[in-house]
Design an enzyme around this catalytic site. Structure first.
Site, mmCIF file in Angstrom:
data_model
loop_
_atom_site.group_PDB
_atom_site.id
_atom_site.type_symbol
_atom_site.label_atom_id
_atom_site.label_comp_id
_atom_site.label_asym_id
_atom_site.label_seq_id
_atom_site.Cartn_x
_atom_site.Cartn_y
_atom_site.Cartn_z
ATOM 1 N N HIS A 203 0.806 -1.233 0.000
ATOM 2 C CA HIS A 203 0.000 0.000 0.000
ATOM 3 C C HIS A 203 0.834 1.276 0.000
ATOM 4 O O HIS A 203 0.290 2.367 -0.116
ATOM 5 C CB HIS A 203 -1.016 -0.006 1.153
ATOM 6 C CG HIS A 203 -0.474 0.304 2.511
ATOM 7 N ND1 HIS A 203 -0.562 1.563 3.053
ATOM 8 C CD2 HIS A 203 0.123 -0.464 3.438
ATOM 9 C CE1 HIS A 203 -0.038 1.542 4.283
ATOM 10 N NE2 HIS A 203 0.384 0.317 4.539
ATOM 11 N N CYS A 328 0.893 6.776 12.490
ATOM 12 C CA CYS A 328 0.750 5.902 13.660
ATOM 13 C C CYS A 328 0.816 6.679 14.960
ATOM 14 O O CYS A 328 0.377 6.218 15.996
ATOM 15 C CB CYS A 328 1.855 4.861 13.665
ATOM 16 S SG CYS A 328 2.158 4.220 12.044
HETATM 17 C C1 LIG Z 1 4.035 2.197 6.512
HETATM 18 C C2 LIG Z 1 5.334 1.796 7.097
HETATM 19 C C3 LIG Z 1 5.451 0.639 7.873
HETATM 20 C C4 LIG Z 1 4.263 -0.228 8.211
HETATM 21 O O1 LIG Z 1 3.825 -0.898 7.075
HETATM 22 P P1 LIG Z 1 2.408 -1.685 7.081
HETATM 23 O O2 LIG Z 1 2.473 -2.483 5.829
HETATM 24 O O3 LIG Z 1 1.383 -0.614 7.032
HETATM 25 O O4 LIG Z 1 2.368 -2.518 8.292
HETATM 26 C C5 LIG Z 1 6.687 0.309 8.363
HETATM 27 N N1 LIG Z 1 7.772 1.065 8.092
HETATM 28 C C6 LIG Z 1 7.710 2.178 7.344
HETATM 29 C C7 LIG Z 1 8.938 2.961 7.073
HETATM 30 C C8 LIG Z 1 6.478 2.582 6.834
HETATM 31 O O5 LIG Z 1 6.423 3.689 6.098
#
Ligand SMILES: *Cc1c(COP(=O)(O)O)cnc(C)c1O
Length: 405
Positions: A203, A328
């Site tokens: 995503h 987050c």
């Molecule tokens: C979005 C993100 C995550 C978490 O990824 P998810 O697939 O949403 O669990 C972890 N590390 C970084 C650097 C991110 O940008």
């Protein structure tokens, strides 16, 4: 032009219509379980998964057997750090990471600390980079893994992963990198860059939510890890659970598009970002760029607008969807741990906004958003007594706020 304008591409991206189209048949007529070996429905699923695995591997210079599909980067991070930690605990229980990691890495490290691991949290430079020298100084005989973010999700700073990879191999430590923001934006090659484990998430690169992967090196050295999910032994025993075939088709197609369009995407985003920053810095005073001007993602701009409260600014730009940094942590009022680690004071950290540009951002959108931001900053500063004083030449640092004269 549709409003509001989306400038939060680091939080998530829309699914590319070409990705959606590739996925759709796998919800309906091709619904088979990829693990069903006894009929054509299963074979069609398995074939689709094999193709996607090749597409993902190709984007990062890996071999398909080195790709373990997960629900996203958070799960891949947990699998990498806990899985390697458990497997190599007899070698040593020391982990090297940094203060500017994503919460998923920091919280997993906190968990491992409770299990008896010792974690070194490296301090970055003021622009958010972790230098090879600081990693070298932190490595020990008992270091089992080094975990460093490739491209920071809040400020876009790129770490010197290739140099760090070389160092880790010389010193016999495994290197895990959270490349969630880097893959598809800058060239990533696990062989050239000496990476042993790497996570990415669909995503963040125009694929669907809920699917990602962990790259696990199979040669020089062969990385082993303890599965964190027990069950049917899917994904070479590293991640049990029925494969999310439509999601996997989606991440595969998204990666194939990124591989073909990486240069064009990067140039597009960079041009829009430079257009935005050019006007912001020309028309407003007391604005600061956070992160590293040189070593930075092409699609990210993190700016502090002094004398303006970041949350007020976000509320003040109705037509623009942006955030103050990490999705987050935006629920809490804590200043960003990333900006804090870079030495940005709480005042400036509270006045920072992250702007993210992407494949579907247009010049017209950027111009409208820029105008809105400039107008909102001016409006909010008009209400700020502090800004007024600064305009009159008073040094705010020299003001005695205690009232005791
Ligand atoms: C979005 C993100 C995550 C978490 O990824 P998810 O697939 O949403 O669990 C972890 N590390 C970084 C650097 C991110 O940008």
């Amino acid at each position: 032009m549709d409003l509001p304008i989306y400038l939060d591409y680091q939080a998530t991206t829309p699914v590319d219509p070409r990705v959606l189209e590739a996925m759709l048949p796998y919800f309906t007529e091709r619904f088979g379980n990829a693990a069903s070996r006894s009929h054509a429905f299963g074979w069609a699923g398995e074939e689709a998964v094999d193709r996607a695995r090749k597409q993902v591997a190709s984007l990062i210079g890996a071999s398909p057997k080195e790709i373990v599909f997960t629900s996203g980067s958070t799960e891949a991070i947990n699998l990498a750090l806990k899985g390697v930690g458990e497997m190599y605990a007899s070698k040593g229980k020391h982990i090297v990471t940094s203060q500017v990691e994503h919460k998923a890495v920091l919280d997993t490290c906190k968990h491992l600390e409770k299990q008896g691991f010792e974690v070194t949290y490296l301090e970055p430079s003021p622009t958010g980079r972790v230098s090879v020298e600081t990693v070298a100084a932190a490595l020990r005989e008992d270091t089992c893994i080094v975990a460093l973010i490739w491209a920071n999700n809040e400020i876009g700073t790129l770490n010197p992963i290739r140099e760090i990879g070389e160092l880790c191999h010389e010193r016999n430590a495994l290197l895990f990198t959270d490349a969630t923001q880097a893959v598809g934006k800058v060239p990533v090659d696990v062989e050239r860059d000496g990476v042993d484990l790497l996570c990415l998430s669909a995503h963040k690169l125009y694929g669907p939510k809920g699917i990602g992967c962990l790259y696990v090196r199979r040669r020089n050295p062969r990385v082993r890890l303890v599965a964190q999910m027990d069950g049917g032994g899917h994904e070479r025993g590293m991640r049990s659970g029925t494969l999310n075939v439509p999601g996997i088709v989606g991440i595969g197609e998204a990666c194939a598009l990124c591989e073909r369009e990486l240069d064009a995407d990067s140039e597009h985003a960079r041009a829009l970002r430079d257009r935005f920053e050019g006007r912001i810095f020309a028309e407003l005073d007391h604005v600061h760029l956070n992160g590293d001007r040189e070593h930075r993602l092409p699609n990210c701009s993190n700016v502090s607008f002094a004398y303006v409260e970041g949350e007020s600014l976000i509320m003040g730009v109705n037509d623009v969807a942006v955030s103050s940094g990490s999705a987050c942590t935006s629920a809490s009022l804590e200043p960003s741990h990333v900006l804090r680690a870079c030495g940005v004071g709480d005042d400036l950290a509270h006045s920072s906004i992250r702007f993210g540009f992407g494949r579907f951002t247009t010049e017209e959108e950027v111009d409208h958003a820029t105008q809105e931001v400039i107008a909102a900053v001016r409006r909010l500063r008009e209400l700020s007594p502090l800004y007024e004083m600064v305009q009159e030449g008073v040094d705010p640092g020299a003001i005695d706020w205690s009232g005791s004269h």
